[in-house]
Enzyme design. Structure first.
Site, PDB file in Angstrom:
ATOM      1  N   ARG A 100      41.027  27.239  33.414  1.00 21.91           N
ATOM      2  CA  ARG A 100      42.310  27.693  32.868  1.00 21.91           C
ATOM      3  C   ARG A 100      42.332  27.457  31.356  1.00 21.91           C
ATOM      4  NH1 ARG A 100      46.362  31.187  34.212  1.00 21.91           N
ATOM      5  NH2 ARG A 100      48.435  30.290  34.105  1.00 21.91           N
ATOM      6  N   THR A 381      45.311  40.426  36.107  1.00 23.47           N
ATOM      7  CA  THR A 381      44.389  39.472  36.722  1.00 23.47           C
ATOM      8  C   THR A 381      43.430  40.223  37.660  1.00 23.47           C
ATOM      9  OG1 THR A 381      46.124  37.802  36.595  1.00 23.47           O
ATOM     10  CG2 THR A 381      44.376  37.324  38.149  1.00 23.47           C
ATOM     11  N   ASN A 401      45.967  37.282  31.726  1.00 25.43           N
ATOM     12  CA  ASN A 401      47.389  37.297  32.028  1.00 25.43           C
ATOM     13  C   ASN A 401      47.873  38.752  32.076  1.00 25.43           C
ATOM     14  OD1 ASN A 401      49.732  36.205  32.896  1.00 25.43           O
ATOM     15  ND2 ASN A 401      50.568  35.790  30.881  1.00 25.43           N
ATOM     16  N   GLY A 473      48.085  39.702  40.503  1.00 23.14           N
ATOM     17  CA  GLY A 473      49.479  40.147  40.500  1.00 23.14           C
ATOM     18  C   GLY A 473      50.476  39.016  40.362  1.00 23.14           C
ATOM     19  N   GLY A 474      50.238  38.103  39.389  1.00 30.23           N
ATOM     20  CA  GLY A 474      51.206  37.046  39.115  1.00 30.23           C
ATOM     21  C   GLY A 474      51.546  36.274  40.386  1.00 30.23           C
TER      22      GLY A 474
END
Ligand code: GLY
Length: 569
Positions: A100, A381, A401, A473-474
């Site tokens: 990350r 993503t 993002n 997709g978040g």
């Protein structure tokens, strides 16, 4: 308009030795004995397959996919972004690699507030939106420790695709069209994505990225230090300084991939191995499965109003917990009690079969002040899955993002930078791009990792992997991955069927139940009757998976909603 790009790609592919397929790679691969790969793009799937055929293992295949996706699906992911990788190695070890992004050293809690209010433009586009990228460090770590092929070989294969160009798919074209104005504000992004493509780009247009090819080759010859300690870090720092950014060369040099213990859970005799904080994915997939274990979902059927209602009520409870408790475990205390069966059993008592409940806020898991996820344990993503006959299984989700990340391309490098600073909670209760709210646990701090929903997950039965799955997709990543697991475990579906089934998503706030239209009018009417604010979606998400066929071979499957592909041999 005639679009000769695909033919040109195939021709150049032959000349340059790229193995372009002459017939499209299918969404689902037939049962394969040696290994399988599934991604959102046939060229990336082919790269993974080529790595397997060249003697690489599933880790090499995943690295090949990631590097190639950074070329052919670069609006979603790339080395300017981050990734999470969940691995099951041939010797049975289970681990996760946290790649990350980190907030730069100069980041502060209120950096996106202007006159007391969060300004989402600042966290989504341009210099301040950028976190220190971790994808490349993760791929290099995985390659060195678990791969078999030289990283340089995989970089060179992806560089070739960037150099000769590739035909964009319809999703890529739609992303360029939708992001046109934002991309135009950044000179290198303008040149690469707007000038090089027709004014209204469409499926089949050829996109070449010579600067990105050069960067991949610099990495192949000079190693990843070129990126973290060399020319790329310096160039980025210079650009940042000139454009009001905070990222420095020292931030790049300080970046570390963090190996973490996976989140583990069980569900009806199956074992879940998923991603720990700073992802919320693993914790909440396990929490929701725990919540659902006491319900007979199979008897409900996976297309019924009862099923959608019950799963949505469980999602709501988990997402309320997410908003309060979840953040980077190196900075905030994320209680392990969130994944305890006893906590879920207590919460599940509040789920009513006949109507939607109002969830006021987060619950209080057991030992909330004593037992935490720690470092020593831990449709944007993209997700890809690979597996091989030696017993290596990989689930990897990578991201810049939102589309094209910050839209910043570091001059002369072709490398797009992420906008993952938007995944922090800029202000308590103020939604981010995905409508997610957060609190102190996910506040911005120097060196901290923003909370994610990316959920690369492995499902095991009797200690053996049976499924590698994840999504893009978040926050819907959590729901999509969960539904794939429910359809595998509760309904005995094949990976293709598990991904094809209609989807739902509820993230507590806003209080909306998103359902795919495929559930049908009667189910939707019944959900409204029970008090749900239903939002109908034509299509929800993009998941990929590799699982097992009845004959024991591998089957890869790409989401039937999109243009991905799967292959094996
Ligand atoms: N960028 C989406 C996530 O990490 O959840």
């Amino acid at each position: 308009m005639k679009r000769p790009a695909l033919t040109l790609f195939l021709l150049l592919g032959t000349i340059f030795g790229l193995r372009a397929t002459t017939s499209p790679i299918p969404r689902e691969s037939p049962s394969a004995q040696r290994g399988s790969v599934a991604t959102v793009n046939p060229i990336a799937t082919q790269a993974g397959l080529d790595a397997l055929r060249a003697g690489g293992n599933a880790v090499d295949a995943a690295i090949a996919c990631a590097l190639t996706l950074g070329v052919v699906d670069g609006h979603n992911s790339g080395i300017g972004g981050g990734c999470f990788m969940t691995l099951r190695l041939a010797d049975g070890r289970l681990l996760t690699l946290d790649g990350r992004e980190t907030a730069p050293t100069g980041a502060t809690r209120d950096m996106f507030l202007r006159e007391g209010k969060a300004d989402s433009k600042l966290s989504q586009d341009g210099a301040l939106a950028v976190g220190i990228p971790g994808e490349l460090a993760t791929l290099a770590y995985a390659s060195t420790n678990f791969g078999r092929l030289p990283l340089a070989q995989l970089l060179e294969a992806a560089a070739k695709v960037a150099e000769i160009g590739f035909p964009i798919d319809s999703h890529y074209a739609s992303r360029v069209r939708a992001t046109r104005n934002e991309l135009a504000a950044f000179p290198d992004a303008r040149t690469i994505f707007l000038r090089a493509l027709p004014t209204v780009p469409a499926k089949g247009d050829l996109l070449k990225q010579p600067d990105l090819a050069k960067s991949y080759r610099a990495l192949a010859t000079q190693g990843v230090d070129w990126f973290y300690r060399g020319d790329f870090a310096r160039r980025t720092a210079v650009w940042m300084q000139a454009n009001g950014g905070l990222v420095t060369a020292a931030d790049f040099a300080r970046y570390e991939v963090v190996p973490r213990e996976p989140v583990r859970g069980t569900y009806r005799g199956y074992e879940l191995v998923s991603f720990p904080p700073p992802s919320s994915g693993g914790v909440h997939i396990v929490e929701i499965l725990n919540l659902l274990e006491g319900f007979d979902l199979r008897a409900m059927g996976d297309t019924s109003a009862d099923f959608v209602h019950t799963v949505a009520e469980a999602m709501k409870l988990a997402f309320a917990d997410r908003a309060k408790w979840l953040g980077d475990p190196d900075f905030t205390k994320v209680p392990t009690g969130l994944i305890s069966k006893s906590y879920a059993a207590g919460l599940a008592k509040g789920i009513r079969p006949d109507r939607a409940t109002t969830v006021a806020g987060a619950g209080t898991p057991p030992f909330a002040d004593a037992d935490f996820f720690r470092r020593e344990q831990s449709r944007h993503t993209t997700h890809f899955s690979t597996a091989d006959a030696e017993g290596n299984w990989v689930a990897c989700t990578a991201s810049l993002n939102t589309s094209f990340g910050s839209k910043v391309v570091v001059p002369g490098t072709g490398i797009l930078l992420n906008n993952h600073m938007d995944d922090f909670s800029a202000q308590p209760g103020v939604p981010n791009y995905f409508g997610l709210v957060g609190a102190k646990a996910n506040a911005i701090a120097a060196g901290k990792r923003p909370l994610s929903s990316m959920s690369p997950t492995l499902v095991l039965k009797d200690g053996k992997p049976i499924l590698s799955v994840g999504a893009a997709g978040g926050p819907t990543i959590i729901s999509q991955t969960l539904l794939a697991i429910l359809r595998t475990v509760d309904f005995g579906k094949s990976p293709r069927e598990a991904l094809a089934g209609a989807r739902l998503h509820h993230q507590w706030k806003p209080d909306e139940l998103h359902v795919e239209a495929a559930f049908g009018d009667a189910v939707i009417a019944e959900l409204r009757k029970r008090g749900h604010q239903v939002v109908i979606e034509k299509s929800l998400g993009a998941a990929q998976a590799v699982g097992l066929a009845p004959d024991g071979g591998f089957v890869g499957t790409a989401d039937p909603r999109n243009e991905g592909s799967a292959a094996g041999f």
